[in-house]
Design a protein around this motif. Structure first.
Motif, PDB file in Angstrom:
ATOM      1  N   ALA A  22       9.854   2.997   5.122  1.00 18.19           N
ATOM      2  CA  ALA A  22       9.116   4.544   4.943  1.00 18.19           C
ATOM      3  C   ALA A  22       9.169   5.491   3.090  1.00 18.19           C
ATOM      4  O   ALA A  22      11.002   5.247   3.069  1.00 18.19           O
ATOM      5  CB  ALA A  22       9.992   5.014   6.502  1.00 18.19           C
ATOM      6  N   GLU A  23       9.207   6.081   3.625  1.00 26.15           N
ATOM      7  CA  GLU A  23       9.287   6.606   1.873  1.00 26.15           C
ATOM      8  C   GLU A  23       9.845   8.371   2.391  1.00 26.15           C
ATOM      9  O   GLU A  23       9.364   8.813   3.184  1.00 26.15           O
ATOM     10  CB  GLU A  23       8.308   7.253   1.078  1.00 26.15           C
ATOM     11  CG  GLU A  23       7.592   5.789   0.415  1.00 26.15           C
ATOM     12  CD  GLU A  23       5.912   6.665  -0.324  1.00 26.15           C
ATOM     13  OE1 GLU A  23       6.559   6.033  -1.579  1.00 26.15           O
ATOM     14  OE2 GLU A  23       5.329   7.226   0.071  1.00 26.15           O
ATOM     15  N   GLY A  24      10.912   8.437   1.445  1.00 22.44           N
ATOM     16  CA  GLY A  24      10.932  10.698   1.426  1.00 22.44           C
ATOM     17  C   GLY A  24      12.639  10.753   2.587  1.00 22.44           C
ATOM     18  O   GLY A  24      12.061  11.457   3.637  1.00 22.44           O
ATOM     19  N   ILE A  30       0.742  -0.937   0.289  1.00 24.83           N
ATOM     20  CA  ILE A  30      -0.110  -0.012  -0.012  1.00 24.83           C
ATOM     21  C   ILE A  30       0.529   1.134   0.103  1.00 24.83           C
ATOM     22  O   ILE A  30       1.608   1.298   0.893  1.00 24.83           O
ATOM     23  CB  ILE A  30      -1.197  -0.048   1.597  1.00 24.83           C
ATOM     24  CG1 ILE A  30      -1.976  -1.034   1.817  1.00 24.83           C
ATOM     25  CG2 ILE A  30      -1.731   1.063   0.993  1.00 24.83           C
ATOM     26  CD1 ILE A  30      -2.652  -1.018   0.184  1.00 24.83           C
ATOM     27  N   ASP A  31       1.038   1.633  -1.102  1.00 25.83           N
ATOM     28  CA  ASP A  31       1.412   3.286  -1.499  1.00 25.83           C
ATOM     29  C   ASP A  31       1.019   4.294  -0.801  1.00 25.83           C
ATOM     30  O   ASP A  31       0.049   4.007  -0.685  1.00 25.83           O
ATOM     31  CB  ASP A  31       1.437   3.369  -2.808  1.00 25.83           C
ATOM     32  CG  ASP A  31       3.350   4.060  -3.349  1.00 25.83           C
ATOM     33  OD1 ASP A  31       4.159   4.665  -2.111  1.00 25.83           O
ATOM     34  OD2 ASP A  31       3.376   4.558  -4.472  1.00 25.83           O
ATOM     35  N   ASP A  32       1.528   5.338  -0.441  1.00 29.73           N
ATOM     36  CA  ASP A  32       1.345   6.452   0.563  1.00 29.73           C
ATOM     37  C   ASP A  32       0.369   6.437   1.480  1.00 29.73           C
ATOM     38  O   ASP A  32      -0.126   6.678   1.670  1.00 29.73           O
ATOM     39  CB  ASP A  32       0.738   7.449  -0.681  1.00 29.73           C
ATOM     40  CG  ASP A  32       1.544   7.626  -1.674  1.00 29.73           C
ATOM     41  OD1 ASP A  32       2.438   8.286  -1.925  1.00 29.73           O
ATOM     42  OD2 ASP A  32       0.943   7.937  -2.732  1.00 29.73           O
ATOM     43  N   PHE A  33       1.046   5.015   2.464  1.00 29.88           N
ATOM     44  CA  PHE A  33      -0.452   4.812   2.945  1.00 29.88           C
ATOM     45  C   PHE A  33       0.107   6.124   4.377  1.00 29.88           C
ATOM     46  O   PHE A  33       0.906   6.449   5.278  1.00 29.88           O
ATOM     47  CB  PHE A  33       0.548   3.972   4.415  1.00 29.88           C
ATOM     48  CG  PHE A  33      -1.020   3.277   5.359  1.00 29.88           C
ATOM     49  CD1 PHE A  33      -1.526   2.122   4.947  1.00 29.88           C
ATOM     50  CD2 PHE A  33      -0.607   3.490   6.549  1.00 29.88           C
ATOM     51  CE1 PHE A  33      -2.477   1.375   5.284  1.00 29.88           C
ATOM     52  CE2 PHE A  33      -1.466   3.073   7.852  1.00 29.88           C
ATOM     53  CZ  PHE A  33      -2.528   2.324   7.737  1.00 29.88           C
TER      54      PHE A  33
HETATM   55 MG    MG Z   1       4.178   6.891  -2.180  1.00 30.85          MG
END
Ligand code: MG
Ligand code: C2E
Ligand code: MG
Ligand code: MG
Length: 282
Positions: free
Chosen positions: A235-237, A178-181
């Protein structure tokens, strides 16, 4: 005086709207030819293990440089491709290209490397299952090396076939993330209903770590919940050492962000893997 200003304001808005419409039409037209023109390409961003910093996966990200319009961000052109029904063809190109690259890297440099590919809601149907199987067959890639990223909205907005589609993909060894959770507005019950393997913590939370209390607590809650549900977490970003340290202290399994590497061209990614893994094997 007021009247003149009013008219100018009106003209200003009209011309701005016209400009926006014109750009949209240009982009849509450009996109129609983008695959043929070879003006689309993929870049790859490393995803590292938080335990030892090794590159465990790469996320494939679409780039478009049009001869006349220049570089256009996927944030702008992906929605247009979706509305213009072009995302099916573009998405297929992305899947095949990503599978080819990672199959190559696994053979020569990094046998356990995985690739993450973003999916638009419109792609999640029966045809996707067939197409993914073809990509795996053609490239010889193991299904377990492919991860498909989908947003909460896409999961829930999709047709009733979404569950069937994702289940069949899972049976092929492919995993669903799941992206941008955390940015969706939905209840969490879908995590039980769909065969989800992992969550990607949206970078709007990561951005404010570790000092912002709310972001810190939300991130902690997401990671704890994921662990107790048996889900992986990325964790993104991640841009700073302080963010990475905080995420490591919570045992967030995978980290992605400019701190570990920006999205790289295929060749630059090859070089990065050689540097990370040592000499290529033949
Ligand atoms: Mg994302
Ligand atoms: P996403 O899937 O959430 O991808 C992560 C985005 O965050 C990427 O932006 C990436 O370049 C950026 N990013 C990564 N690390 C950092 C960081 O440390 N700081 C900051 N500020 N940003 C970071 P990008 O490449 O512009 O892509 C934007 C969105 O476009 C993606 O968000 C995804 O939703 C969509 N997209 C990209 N490629 C594809 C594709 O092949 N298919 C579909 N359907 N959507 C795609
Ligand atoms: Mg993504
Ligand atoms: Mg996304």
């Amino acid at each position: 005086q007021a009247k003149i200003e009013g008219r100018n304001t009106y003209r200003f808005f009209t011309s701005e709207l016209t400009t926006r419409l014109e750009r949209r039409i240009c982009l849509e037209q450009g996109l129609r030819n983008a695959i043929k023109n070879a003006s689309l390409r993929l870049v790859y961003q490393p995803i590292v293990s938080s335990a030892d910093g090794r590159i465990v996966a790469v996320e494939a990200l679409l780039r478009w440089t049009d001869r006349e319009l220049g570089d256009i961000s996927p944030v702008e052109f992906v929605p247009i491709a979706e509305e213009a029904s072009l995302i099916g063809a573009i998405g297929q190109w992305v899947l095949l290209k990503a599978c080819e690259s990672v199959a190559q890297w696994r053979q020569t440099l990094s046998p356990n490397l995985a690739v993450s590919v973003n999916l638009s809601p419109r792609q999640v149907n029966d045809a996707l299952v067939t197409y993914v199987q073809q990509c795996l067959d053609v490239t010889g890639l193991d299904g377990s090396a492919l991860e498909l990223e989908i947003t909460e909205g896409a999961l829930l907005a999709g047709s009733k076939d979404v569950l069937t589609t994702l289940t069949r993909l899972t049976e092929m060894g492919v995993s669903i993330a799941i992206d941008d959770f955390g940015t969706g507005y939905s209840s969490l019950s879908y995590l039980k209903r769909f065969p989800v393997k992992s969550l990607k913590v949206d970078r709007s939370f990561v951005f404010e770590l570790p000092d912002d209390r709310d972001s810190a607590e939300l991130t902690r809650a997401i990671i704890v919940m994921a662990r107790s549900l048996g889900l992986g977490v990325t964790a993104e970003g991640v841009e700073t050492v302080a963010q990475a340290d905080f995420l490591r202290s919570l045992q967030c399994a995978r980290l992605q962000g400019y701190l570990f590497g920006k999205p790289l061209s295929e060749d630059d990614m090859t070089r990065a893997l050689i540097e990370a893994e040592g000499t290529p094997v033949d």
